[in-house]
Enzyme design. Sequence first.
Site, PDB file in Angstrom:
ATOM      1  N   HIS A  85       0.829  -1.218   0.000  1.00 31.87           N
ATOM      2  CA  HIS A  85       0.000   0.000   0.000  1.00 31.87           C
ATOM      3  C   HIS A  85       0.862   1.266   0.000  1.00 31.87           C
ATOM      4  O   HIS A  85       0.373   2.336  -0.351  1.00 31.87           O
ATOM      5  CB  HIS A  85      -1.055  -0.019   1.107  1.00 31.87           C
ATOM      6  CG  HIS A  85      -0.620   0.322   2.499  1.00 31.87           C
ATOM      7  ND1 HIS A  85      -0.291  -0.634   3.433  1.00 31.87           N
ATOM      8  CD2 HIS A  85      -0.489   1.503   3.127  1.00 31.87           C
ATOM      9  CE1 HIS A  85       0.012  -0.029   4.580  1.00 31.87           C
ATOM     10  NE2 HIS A  85      -0.099   1.262   4.422  1.00 31.87           N
ATOM     11  N   ASP A 221       1.147  -7.687   2.313  1.00 31.52           N
ATOM     12  CA  ASP A 221       1.243  -6.250   2.031  1.00 31.52           C
ATOM     13  C   ASP A 221       2.705  -5.791   1.918  1.00 31.52           C
ATOM     14  O   ASP A 221       3.232  -5.137   2.806  1.00 31.52           O
ATOM     15  CB  ASP A 221       0.510  -5.485   3.143  1.00 31.52           C
ATOM     16  CG  ASP A 221       0.241  -4.036   2.771  1.00 31.52           C
ATOM     17  OD1 ASP A 221       0.843  -3.552   1.790  1.00 31.52           O
ATOM     18  OD2 ASP A 221      -0.566  -3.395   3.459  1.00 31.52           O
ATOM     19  N   SER A 647       3.695   2.336   8.411  1.00 30.62           N
ATOM     20  CA  SER A 647       3.473   1.397   7.324  1.00 30.62           C
ATOM     21  C   SER A 647       4.793   1.148   6.620  1.00 30.62           C
ATOM     22  O   SER A 647       5.473   2.096   6.225  1.00 30.62           O
ATOM     23  CB  SER A 647       2.479   1.974   6.321  1.00 30.62           C
ATOM     24  OG  SER A 647       1.201   1.972   6.868  1.00 30.62           O
TER      25      SER A 647
HETATM   26  N1  ASP Z   1      -2.407   0.599   7.569  1.00 31.97           N
HETATM   27  C1  ASP Z   1      -2.166   1.736   8.357  1.00 31.97           C
HETATM   28  C2  ASP Z   1      -2.160   2.966   7.523  1.00 31.97           C
HETATM   29  O1  ASP Z   1      -2.696   2.959   6.487  1.00 31.97           O
HETATM   30  C3  ASP Z   1      -0.954   1.633   9.191  1.00 31.97           C
HETATM   31  C4  ASP Z   1      -1.318   2.070  10.536  1.00 31.97           C
HETATM   32  O2  ASP Z   1      -1.875   3.156  10.670  1.00 31.97           O
HETATM   33  O3  ASP Z   1      -1.088   1.328  11.488  1.00 31.97           O
HETATM   34  O4  ASP Z   1      -1.658   4.001   7.833  1.00 31.97           O
END
Ligand code: ASP
Length: 712
Positions: A85, A221, A647
Amino acid sequence: MKKITLAFLAIVMLLPGLQAKEGMWIPILLGTLNEADMQSMGMRLTAEDIYSANKSSLKDAIVKFGSGCTGEIVSADGLLFTNHHCGYSQIQSHSSLENDYLTDGFWAMNRSQELSNPGLSVTFIVRIEDVSAAILNGLDADLTEAERAQKIEMRIQEVGDAAVQGTHYEYEIKPFYYGNEYYLFVLEKYLDVRLVGAPPSSIGKYGFDTDNWVWPRHTGDFSVFRVYSGPDGKPAEYSEENIPLKPKHYFPVSLKGVEQDDFTMVYGFPARTQEYLPSFGVEMVMNVTDPIRIKARDERLRVIDREMAASPLVKIQYASKQSGISNGWKKWKGEIRGLERDDAIAKKEAYEQEFMALVNSRADWKMAYGSLLSDYAELYKQVRPLTVAVEYFGETGYALEFIRVSQKMLEATRSWSSDETEQAAAKEKLRTFSQNFFKNYYAPIDKELTGSLLEMYHDDVPTSYRPTILNTIEEEYNGDYASYANWLFANSAFMNQAKLEALIDNFDPAAVQSDPAFELMMSFFQAYSAVYGQYDDLETRIEALHRTYMKAQREVFADKTFYPDANFTLRVSYGKAEGMKPEDGVTYKYYTTLDGVVEKYIPGDREFDLPQKLITLNEDRDYGRYGKNGELRVAFLASNHTSGGNSGSPVINGDGQLVGINFDRGWEGTMSDINYDINQCRNISVDIRYVLFVIDKFAGASYLIDEMTLVE
Ligand code: ASP
């Protein structure tokens, strides 16, 4: 002496009520504050191994990735891991209907096939220094906030410039503890970062919105990049001459994985937390900001999701935008839920009472801090309606995509010169902007949202904050915002590439200014400026209270170690691999497996489809050296205090080896930016063995494995 201090600190950290696992710690303070505790939890490194200004240390393998994530170097040739991501917009930008890397994945099978990413950079931290004294000493207590800010700004520049003088380094100096301390970060920023590999979204984003922010999780991911330097080893813009970066350190990769209660450390760039917000601030988040954002994004996602499902091209064009919108949308939903369940306002109020009782017990404290809470109450009351307006501006009017075109055209009219060469250059820039913009633009989405979001603004925001154009729409279109949107899109040149480029070719500021989309933007802009002026003034005063409140808490609760809120600077958080009990009768195991991935498989589904090859590898138990006891682990839970920005961060074992890549938090703990509760908050990481398995067995890019240092 040092021993006594450490022993004392170890005792303090273990006092009831202090949670060693909460906190995002400043690397240069680990030796004093955390080392003993970390070692007691199973770490076999020293603070100096983690951060050192004198020798290579773990920090030399960690980068800020782009402008919102973390990445880590995993080979002597600059190979880098981050999340799928985090690389998503790069993967998206290289994707087309012919080469759909989002759907199919992408793997460079040698270095010449790697893809360059203009605009993407990675930033290393060369060193960190506490510069609080240089920034704050002798600041006159009578200065107004504006004067104080100006003085600080000047000192930051002086100190920063001196720190990097004569080098190719950059710097940033940021406030910590709401401006009670300042730290300098000397930075080295590399500008040539190439895409090496990405799994298909059916692995890298498996579970999509449904599984996002949720455990149990089965997402691979990760994505793979490579950092290049100029031939001299220094940062350089992309060039064929460039060579793979020779890092000062890179992570050995452990094949051993983590077991229950093993020490884990996350080292990266958490972006923003507000752990010390007073109850009034938490109330605003729960009842004002989060609900507004969710409501507006419900509408945006309704339209975008529908159009993405209907067209393969729109699916590619809006993939990255949709992810950004839905990621926040879902997080805020979880945040409200968690704060309610945890009774966060009541918890804060109880804490504030305890604080006030102590303040009132001493005359000097009472004098300095006695009115803090009532001041907060008054300012939050005043800022509330303005916050409503500011949030709606951001999530409705300014969320319309063509507003970006309008803003660009506004800039162009303002800087338009009579010189023909300058005009030609300006036009060229506008054409490039137009091409990039329309590559990922589908006007029917923007048109529908123009109708519904403007109406939402009109209906939900007090009339005194209304852009005048909304009154005109009310009168001329009888409040029918959809017909206004139809008219706007038929009569503006800003939502159509051919028309916009014709306008650019014959650029005439007067013609640009009379475009109806320009008028709409200007009307929003004027109303917003008026609101923002008042809002900003109150926010500045609230910030000043935060500074005093933070100082006061550290004084009043002198035996507690306070960590600074996240501010997108390098931090260490540590904890252990462990599951949790989210509610009565439910236990989360701390890891998931490839069997679990396949259990969720729904053929042809938008979120839970899988590549046949992955299913076959699982059926054959063909896990290579990455499986153990007949299973292949995919993701794991740990009690590391993380936030957005973490992330892509490396998850490191007690020996400094890479065991995972952090990518998310559990649903119960999305509130952790405001209210960290060790019983509810866990970070989610992809097991590094799953990453290696996908690279090696699934994608066949084994040459990448060969350049890493694997620890059996
Ligand atoms: N998946 C989260 C984000 O998009 C990561 C997190 O905030 O822990 O920022």
